[in-house]
Design an enzyme around this catalytic site. Structure first.
Site, PDB file in Angstrom:
ATOM      1  N   GLY A  97       0.806  -1.209   0.000  1.00 32.59           N
ATOM      2  CA  GLY A  97       0.000   0.000   0.000  1.00 32.59           C
ATOM      3  C   GLY A  97       0.833   1.251   0.000  1.00 32.59           C
ATOM      4  O   GLY A  97       2.027   1.245  -0.310  1.00 32.59           O
ATOM      5  N   CYS A 140     -10.202  -1.267  -3.573  1.00 35.68           N
ATOM      6  CA  CYS A 140      -9.586  -0.897  -4.848  1.00 35.68           C
ATOM      7  C   CYS A 140     -10.190  -1.710  -5.981  1.00 35.68           C
ATOM      8  O   CYS A 140     -10.042  -2.938  -6.029  1.00 35.68           O
ATOM      9  CB  CYS A 140      -8.075  -1.110  -4.793  1.00 35.68           C
ATOM     10  SG  CYS A 140      -7.235  -0.745  -6.347  1.00 35.68           S
ATOM     11  N   TYR A 149      -7.425  -5.757 -12.880  1.00 35.06           N
ATOM     12  CA  TYR A 149      -6.079  -6.063 -13.370  1.00 35.06           C
ATOM     13  C   TYR A 149      -5.177  -6.788 -12.387  1.00 35.06           C
ATOM     14  O   TYR A 149      -4.542  -7.770 -12.733  1.00 35.06           O
ATOM     15  CB  TYR A 149      -5.408  -4.754 -13.807  1.00 35.06           C
ATOM     16  CG  TYR A 149      -3.959  -4.891 -14.209  1.00 35.06           C
ATOM     17  CD1 TYR A 149      -3.602  -5.479 -15.421  1.00 35.06           C
ATOM     18  CD2 TYR A 149      -2.937  -4.440 -13.379  1.00 35.06           C
ATOM     19  CE1 TYR A 149      -2.277  -5.610 -15.799  1.00 35.06           C
ATOM     20  CE2 TYR A 149      -1.605  -4.559 -13.745  1.00 35.06           C
ATOM     21  CZ  TYR A 149      -1.282  -5.138 -14.960  1.00 35.06           C
ATOM     22  OH  TYR A 149       0.020  -5.272 -15.327  1.00 35.06           O
ATOM     23  N   SER A 167      -4.002  -9.668 -19.261  1.00 35.14           N
ATOM     24  CA  SER A 167      -5.048  -8.973 -18.525  1.00 35.14           C
ATOM     25  C   SER A 167      -6.313  -8.722 -19.329  1.00 35.14           C
ATOM     26  O   SER A 167      -7.381  -8.532 -18.752  1.00 35.14           O
ATOM     27  CB  SER A 167      -4.504  -7.649 -17.981  1.00 35.14           C
ATOM     28  OG  SER A 167      -3.959  -6.883 -19.042  1.00 35.14           O
ATOM     29  N   ASP A 171      -8.486  -4.686 -23.874  1.00 32.78           N
ATOM     30  CA  ASP A 171      -7.414  -4.528 -22.893  1.00 32.78           C
ATOM     31  C   ASP A 171      -8.000  -3.935 -21.625  1.00 32.78           C
ATOM     32  O   ASP A 171      -9.134  -3.438 -21.623  1.00 32.78           O
ATOM     33  CB  ASP A 171      -6.296  -3.636 -23.436  1.00 32.78           C
ATOM     34  CG  ASP A 171      -4.952  -3.897 -22.750  1.00 32.78           C
ATOM     35  OD1 ASP A 171      -4.903  -4.749 -21.843  1.00 32.78           O
ATOM     36  OD2 ASP A 171      -3.954  -3.245 -23.111  1.00 32.78           O
ATOM     37  N   ASP A 172      -7.229  -3.997 -20.524  1.00 32.38           N
ATOM     38  CA  ASP A 172      -7.757  -3.546 -19.239  1.00 32.38           C
ATOM     39  C   ASP A 172      -7.661  -2.041 -19.044  1.00 32.38           C
ATOM     40  O   ASP A 172      -8.389  -1.469 -18.242  1.00 32.38           O
ATOM     41  CB  ASP A 172      -7.026  -4.244 -18.081  1.00 32.38           C
ATOM     42  CG  ASP A 172      -5.560  -3.879 -18.056  1.00 32.38           C
ATOM     43  OD1 ASP A 172      -5.194  -2.880 -17.410  1.00 32.38           O
ATOM     44  OD2 ASP A 172      -4.772  -4.592 -18.682  1.00 32.38           O
ATOM     45  N   CYS A 175      -3.206   7.878  -8.539  1.00 30.13           N
ATOM     46  CA  CYS A 175      -3.595   7.125  -7.354  1.00 30.13           C
ATOM     47  C   CYS A 175      -2.595   7.414  -6.241  1.00 30.13           C
ATOM     48  O   CYS A 175      -1.389   7.451  -6.481  1.00 30.13           O
ATOM     49  CB  CYS A 175      -3.611   5.627  -7.644  1.00 30.13           C
ATOM     50  SG  CYS A 175      -3.946   4.609  -6.198  1.00 30.13           S
ATOM     51  N   CYS A 193     -13.201   2.009  -4.534  1.00 28.41           N
ATOM     52  CA  CYS A 193     -12.501   3.265  -4.792  1.00 28.41           C
ATOM     53  C   CYS A 193     -12.340   3.430  -6.293  1.00 28.41           C
ATOM     54  O   CYS A 193     -11.789   2.559  -6.965  1.00 28.41           O
ATOM     55  CB  CYS A 193     -11.127   3.269  -4.119  1.00 28.41           C
ATOM     56  SG  CYS A 193     -10.149   4.758  -4.477  1.00 28.41           S
ATOM     57  N   CYS A 222      -9.076   7.219  -9.333  1.00 32.83           N
ATOM     58  CA  CYS A 222      -8.261   7.471 -10.525  1.00 32.83           C
ATOM     59  C   CYS A 222      -9.123   7.710 -11.759  1.00 32.83           C
ATOM     60  O   CYS A 222      -8.621   8.149 -12.794  1.00 32.83           O
ATOM     61  CB  CYS A 222      -7.283   6.326 -10.760  1.00 32.83           C
ATOM     62  SG  CYS A 222      -8.040   4.685 -10.793  1.00 32.83           S
TER      63      CYS A 222
END
Length: 459
Positions: A119, A254, A260, A301, A363-364, A400, A449, A452
């Site tokens: 974190g 998160c 991802y 991913s 894609d992610d 973030c 959350c 971002c």
């Protein structure tokens, strides 16, 4: 940095073991860390203690690189103990060097402790300055060192390590999953918002705590439950105890664990990561349908969301890329020419899948846009007629602060360009991002959350 210039970096992974019997905990930690290697490939470390030996005898080893590169047989032979903790790291604070690898190990007046941390602490500089002002011999640079030194300092006036941990975690802000090893105890703590995952497992009489359930599976353990946001769990010879030390009504898990970071087989806060990603792909297909011949994903991913898109759209899913797993993930590519070359080394288009076809490419995320642009070029060179890009997250607009390495605004392509402009820059025929509204379908009623994406940072 990654060989993909604009790939998101993972966070870190933590793993802990407590056994009432005289076992080789380091071997179990090794297996757990290998299972968590996707969360950080920069450095790794293990600390163990033998509760049957001299009190305070914690031994540790850490180094730069992958778990398998650091922990050879001769190293493992020296790590003897029945309780221990381990860590894999990608740095979000502090330089990339062995001095900043974890566990953090401290010898202080009342004993010894080792700590691992996933974190980011948003007020670490404030706490660091307080330590210095109060005369502590502190020269650490990372959030993890700030936490460890603060616990050691509080322990001088507290009756137990748990009391010291409780005092420190009430002061720190941000996202964290902590494991603390003292000579007789294993302590785990999760931040009050639940930003970082931490799960409790058990196999026989052996307890485990880990960032993801995939690490429990690696050692033959079963999930007991997720550690609750704001909870501290302590494991000793007397058993397992729990106390809520920093509970809040608001939670903010998160969302990128589901988009991802986490392994496909992991279950985090009761939600299957695989199922969440499939639902994300389904949501994309509903929101951005297209006339196409084949759906594919960017390994690894984007593949699961591509399965969901295919299921919802009834467009066949196929693997369009051959991946070279022997190209390293953590060496620097300093020039644009070398970065493009690295993408070609990592992935090659399977021509028979895309030639003469209209392709949906999943894609992610798009961070800077260079990787997806290179992949689209490769697909067109292989004969794709059209390439329609779908992204299983909303556009990145904000950094973030909680431990995910999202760059500052100046490096986020969506902060500077509209969706139409990004589509043109990467060379796609169309471009669609997941909507914020689709997260409720992806993760159910789990409070998440999304800072971002929407700039609403949790307190």
């Amino acid at each position: 940095m990654s060989i993909y210039e604009d790939e998101l970096h993972e966070e870190c992974g933590v793993f802990g073991v407590w056994s009432p019997e005289k076992i080789n905990a380091s071997k179990l930690i090794y297996f757990g860390l290998v299972a968590l290697q996707h969360r950080g490939q920069e450095s790794a470390g293990i600390a163990v203690c033998d509760t049957f030996g001299p009190i305070g005898n914690i031994c540790a080893h850490k180094g730069m690189g992958l778990v398998s590169e650091i922990f050879h047989d001769d190293v493992m032979a020296k790590l003897r103990g029945n309780i221990g903790i381990g860590h894999v790291r990608y740095s979000t604070t502090g330089a990339s060097c062995v001095e900043n690898a974890q566990p953090i190990f401290l010898n202080y007046a009342k004993g010894t402790l080792a700590l691992v941390h996933n974190g980011n602490i948003t007020n670490s500089e404030e706490i660091r300055n307080e330590l210095i002002d109060e005369g502590a011999a502190f020269n650490g640079t990372t959030d993890s060192e700030v936490i460890a030194y603060s616990i050691a300092k509080e322990r001088m006036s507290c009756g137990s390590i748990e009391e010291a941990v409780g005092k420190v975690t009430k002061r720190i802000k941000g996202g964290y999953a902590l494991l603390i090893l003292s000579p007789q105890k294993l302590v785990g703590v999760r931040d009050p918002l639940g930003l970082k995952p931490l799960i409790l497992g058990k196999a026989g009489d052996v307890y485990y705590m880990a960032s993801e359930s995939t690490a429990l599976t690696a050692v033959g353990a079963k999930i007991v439950r997720d550690i609750k946001p704001g909870e501290m769990v302590t494991i000793t010879k007397d058993g397992i105890t729990s106390q809520m030390i920093n509970s809040r009504d608001k939670k903010a898990h998160c969302v990128f664990e589901y988009i991802y970071f986490a392994k496909l087989d992991s279950i985090i806060d009761g939600i299957s990561v695989y199922d969440a990603r499939v639902r994300g792909g389904r949501a994309l297909a509903r929101r951005f349908p297209v006339d196409a011949d084949v759906v594919t994903g960017v390994p690894e991913s984007g593949l699961t969301a591509a399965v969901g898109y295919s299921e919802e759209s009834n467009i066949p899913f196929k693997l369009a890329f051959s991946k070279n797993n022997y190209v390293g993930r953590t060496f620097i590519k300093p020039t644009q020419e070398e970065r493009v070359s690295a993408v070609h080394m990592k992935l090659k288009v399977i021509e028979s899948v895309v030639k003469g076809k209209k392709v949906v490419l999943i894609d992610d995320s798009i961070v800077r846009g260079t990787t997806i642009a290179n992949l689209i070029t490769m697909m067109r060179e292989a004969g794709a007629l059209e390439v329609h890009v779908r992204i299983s997250s909303p556009p990145f607009l904000f950094p973030c602060y909680y431990g995910t390495d999202v760059p500052d605004n100046s490096q986020l392509i969506a902060n500077e360009y509209s969706v139409e402009e990004i589509k043109n820059k990467i060379g796609a025929d169309s471009l669609g991002y997941m909507s914020l509204d689709d997260f409720s379908y992806m993760t159910g009623d789990l409070p998440i959350c999304k800072a971002c994406f929407d700039n609403n940072y949790p307190d």
